[in-house]
Write an enzyme that holds these catalytic residues in place. Structure first.
Site, PDB file in Angstrom:
ATOM      1  CG  ASP A 163      -6.305  -5.725   1.253  1.00 17.10           C
ATOM      2  OD1 ASP A 163      -6.968  -4.928   0.559  1.00 17.10           O
ATOM      3  OD2 ASP A 163      -5.912  -5.451   2.398  1.00 17.10           O
TER       4      ASP A 163
ATOM      5  CG  ASP B 179      -0.216   0.035   2.522  1.00 19.75           C
ATOM      6  OD1 ASP B 179       1.029   0.119   2.516  1.00 19.75           O
ATOM      7  OD2 ASP B 179      -0.874  -0.005   3.569  1.00 19.75           O
TER       8      ASP B 179
ATOM      9  CG  HIS C 111      -9.475 -23.448   9.362  1.00 20.33           C
ATOM     10  ND1 HIS C 111      -9.956 -24.528   8.655  1.00 20.33           N
ATOM     11  CD2 HIS C 111     -10.519 -22.600   9.507  1.00 20.33           C
ATOM     12  CE1 HIS C 111     -11.240 -24.339   8.406  1.00 20.33           C
ATOM     13  NE2 HIS C 111     -11.601 -23.179   8.910  1.00 20.33           N
TER      14      HIS C 111
ATOM     15  CB  CYS D 182      -6.305 -26.519   6.154  1.00 19.71           C
ATOM     16  SG  CYS D 182      -7.026 -26.500   7.811  1.00 19.71           S
TER      17      CYS D 182
ATOM     18  CB  CYS E 278      -9.461 -29.364   9.030  1.00 21.86           C
ATOM     19  SG  CYS E 278     -10.240 -27.792   9.444  1.00 21.86           S
TER      20      CYS E 278
ATOM     21  CB  CYS F 210     -11.444 -27.683   5.982  1.00 25.59           C
ATOM     22  SG  CYS F 210      -9.981 -26.647   5.777  1.00 25.59           S
TER      23      CYS F 210
END
Lengths: 395, 410
Positions: free
Chosen positions: A273, A99, A341, A313, A316, A311
């Protein structure tokens, strides 16, 4: 494309939704390609909340954010320059976006004052007077070396009305031209202008129409997601994407809630974002399709299910809600596990969005998502209205 | 579980082998071994996937009841053992009572109970309660309930009380252990108490050495916490030597706590087999990186530790150690670590923990190689030099500081 050298950003749209304004494509940047629509996690100080670059790659993050204000303060520009830029400093090999530093300055520093020259502020360290000009912002961002940089814009609170909004909008355009002139690494980095204009359709349109006259590789929609009504929010997004050229990526700043990601993708946004997924992780909250689980709550004490059965990930796959309940806010590992996660959740959502656009079933995807979220069909009116304008009627 | 060692001499460095674990039959560990310290079921700062990046070898974890006690009700009600509950089922675990990384408050004693300190306060643990918890946890190894609340300053009365109540606790624990169906795959270890009093140690040893145990924990030397690293080796050498001389040679000897590497080497030379990684954890919490393994000839690290609170690393773009094979040193610079520590970002401790634990696992590998080659004494001298070097540097810095102050005052 421009004749001069190679472009640091090539945007290709592969699929357009036949019903909504959504599109699925790919940005080729200097460090990595990015599939759009994309959610970009925020790594404010040259690190993404306890996660290793290797973990981010495993999560399929293609681009992350850095904050110019924070990085310029610590480690400081000298260190980043010596390191050869932020990529090398943090050993992140994929794409980065920074930014301008202006937003943080105005929101973090009480004494920031905006003049035509730039943002005037007192250093939080030694109280000395400092000035962040558009030229200075780009100079810093050139040193940081992110694939995409943001112009310095004149930020006003989203809910501000009256002549200050108009002044900020015009100044943002003037500052853009100063930013573009100051830019030194044309073959490696792109500057995105930021559409301002508050919640005023006329000012927004004027700003967007001015900005599209400049030779740039993409555009951002700024000044939203700051406490305005959802009704105002989606209308501004809709209006702006109608003006911005189709063949350039559009970035909606500071937006990251699942519902907003879906609706704004339908309104033609390509990049998002937000600090929310990682911030909420630190407070012990895990994202799921129906909202979020606050794992500190006693109801999870003996819940032997993973956060989300579907999920993929690592959190999980390995841990239960019950175990996470016992370590949230106690062990830093809990924070890392929830960040993994929550980022996986955002990445999966964006992947689903892209895939449904590709397979021409994005409208059905939206309908099903909203039905899961509101099983009794009590849809908020802004969602109904926003989707109606892009020809999607909820079930 | 089985422990074998070729050592015939007591009070000597030795190589041993831990095999035949009931839960993970093909796991074997060579001793001297370092257990990986865990807190709340995890290696501090490292998620399991990151821990796996740090080491792909089988590891044995040390688990403290004080950091996991609050999980036991859930585990019991859901009928799940500890290894499965925390998602670390492929690692052998060893349960101790107190957290070796934080100081155990002294006192608060009542007959028949041991005070257990958790983040939600103190719990009174009886033998019945303890064995109930053990049956829920089903650890691969654990220590019988004991009163180890002694240190160098303890009175003779306190020491004899700790020996006496620990014997009673053991007697009761052992009866329950022997008849427990749930603990068929768990090994119980006895705690040798007696502070720094040789007579009291003898009493404790004479009682325990007749029991059919795989090994012993040498307890009661300190009250845990980071200050253990400052205990000089010479303070404990005598009492450890006395203890090990009286214990059966072929049995496993464990010593938990934040011993510094020099003390670890001393203890290994006296025949201690098992330690834990509390030290690298404490070093990480201090924002420091271990450098004592760095080879002096081709490395800039003169001392045994570097501290990232020091500004001199702000623009040092070299890794902590150019010879270190850890993920941190392979990918990141001191400048980046300094930045992360400076802005208090979580990744700082993640990267330091990776490096420091890696160093410690390497340290033990090198120790075992040196024992096998019969060169441990030379190695010890080399490491000693590293620690002295740090003191020299510190002394020099202090000297420069005083000089500077003098100059300014002039």
């Amino acid at each position: 494309m421009l004749q001069q050298g190679k472009s640091p950003l090539l945007f290709e749209i592969f699929y357009e939704c036949k019903t909504t304004k959504a599109r699925a494509g790919r940005m080729a940047l200097v460090h990595h390609h990015v599939n759009t629509p994309v959610f970009m996690p925020v790594g404010t100080q040259g690190t993404l909340k306890g996660l290793l670059p290797q973990q981010l790659e495993q999560l399929d993050c293609q681009i992350i954010l850095g904050n110019t204000y924070h990085l310029g303060t610590r480690p400081g520009i000298n260190i980043l320059e010596k390191a050869g830029g932020l990529h090398k400093f943090m050993n992140w090999k994929r794409a980065l976006l920074t930014d301008s530093g202006g937003f943080q300055m105005v929101s973090l520093l009480e004494l920031a004052k905006i003049t035509e020259e730039g943002v005037k502020f007192k250093s939080p360290y030694n109280e000395s007077d400092c000035m962040l000009t558009p030229e200075h912002s780009i100079q810093i961002q050139n040193i940081i070396g992110a694939d995409i940089m943001m112009q310095l814009d004149d930020v006003v609170k989203t809910t501000t009305t009256g002549p200050r909004v108009e002044e900020a909008m015009h100044r943002t355009i003037r500052w853009l031209d100063r930013c573009l002139k100051a830019h030194q690494r044309l073959n490696e980095q792109s500057i995105f202008p930021i559409v301002q204009g508050g919640l005023d359709s006329k000012l927004r349109s004027e700003c967007a129409n001015q900005l599209i006259k400049r030779e740039v590789n993409g555009y951002a929609v700024g000044g939203l997601s700051g406490g305005e009504s959802k009704n105002d929010f989606w209308k501004m997004v809709h209006l702006t994407t109608n003006i911005l050229p189709k063949n350039k990526p559009r970035y909606l700043m500071g937006v990251g809630f699942a519902t907003d990601l879906i609706i704004c993708s339908a309104l033609g946004i390509d990049m998002f974002d937000c600090v929310f997924p990682t911030r909420t992780a630190r407070f012990g909250c895990a994202l799921v399709r129906t909202g979020q689980l606050n794992l500190r709550q006693i109801q999870y004490r003996k819940d032997m299910r993973p956060i989300d059965e579907s999920c993929e990930c690592s959190t999980c796959k390995i841990h239960t809600r019950a175990y996470l309940h016992h370590i949230v806010t106690v062990e830093t590992v809990a924070c890392h596990l929830l960040s993994v996660h929550n980022i996986a959740f955002q990445m999966k959502l964006m992947k689903d969005i892209r895939q449904s656009i590709q397979e021409q079933r994005f409208p059905e995807f939206i309908q099903q998502y909203m039905l899961d979220l509101f099983p009794n069909k009590e849809y908020p009116s802004w969602i109904v209205d926003a989707l109606e304008t892009v020809n999607v009627t909820l079930l | 579980m089985k422990f074998t060692t070729n050592s015939i001499k007591s009070c000597a460095a030795r190589i041993g082998l831990l095999t035949e674990f009931e839960r993970i039959p093909n796991s074997t560990f060579e001793t001297p071994l370092v257990l990986v310290y865990t807190k709340g079921g995890c290696v501090p700062h490292l998620t399991k996937d990151v821990f796996k990046m740090l080491t792909s070898s089988p590891q044995m974890l040390s688990v403290s009841l004080s950091s996991t006690y609050l999980m036991q009700e859930t585990m019991k009600d859901c009928n799940i053992n500890f290894a499965n509950f925390v998602g670390m089922k492929e690692y052998i675990n060893f349960l101790t009572i107190h957290d070796p990384a934080s100081t155990t408050p002294s006192g608060f004693r009542e007959p028949g109970i041991i005070p257990l300190w958790t983040r939600c306060g103190k719990y009174a643990i009886t033998v019945d309660k303890y064995m109930d918890i053990i049956e829920t946890f089903k650890p691969d190894m654990y220590v019988a309930l004991c009163d180890g609340d002694t240190n160098i300053d303890s009175s003779r009365k306190r020491i004899s009380k700790s020996v006496e109540s620990s014997m009673t606790f053991f007697e009761q624990c052992f009866i329950k252990h022997s008849s427990s169906e749930a603990l068929k795959s768990s090994e119980i270890l006895g705690a040798i108490e007696g502070g720094y009093d040789k007579d009291a140690r003898t009493v404790s040893i004479n009682y325990l050495k007749t029991k059919p145990l795989i090994g012993y924990v040498i307890d009661g030397l300190h009250n845990n916490g980071s200050h253990v690293k400052d205990i000089p080796s010479k303070q404990i050498k005598d009492i450890i030597e006395h203890t090990i001389n009286l214990l059966p040679t072929e049995k496993l000897k464990v010593s938990m706590g934040c011993w510094n590497p020099l003390t670890v080497l001393e203890l290994i030379e006296l025949g201690v087999d098992i330690f834990d990684t509390t030290y690298p954890y404490v070093i990480t919490e201090n924002l420091e990186a271990l450098t004592f393994l760095c080879d002096r000839d081709n490395c800039n690290n003169m001392g045994h530790i570097i501290s990232f609170t020091e500004g001199r690393y702000a623009d040092d773009f070299s890794p902590i150690c150019s010879h270190c094979e850890c993920l941190t040193c392979k990918n990141h610079t001191k400048a980046y670590l300094h930045h992360l520590c400076n802005v208090k970002e979580l990744l700082g401790k993640v990267l330091l923990m990776i490096h420091n634990v890696h160093q410690y696992l390497e340290f033990f590998k090198i120790i075992r190689e040196n024992i096998k080659r019969d060169t441990l004494d030379d190695y010890k001298k080399k490491i000693n030099l590293k620690f002295k070097q740090n003191n020299v540097i510190q002394a020099e810095e202090e000297f420069t500081c005083t000089k500077d102050t003098k100059l300014t005052s002039l």
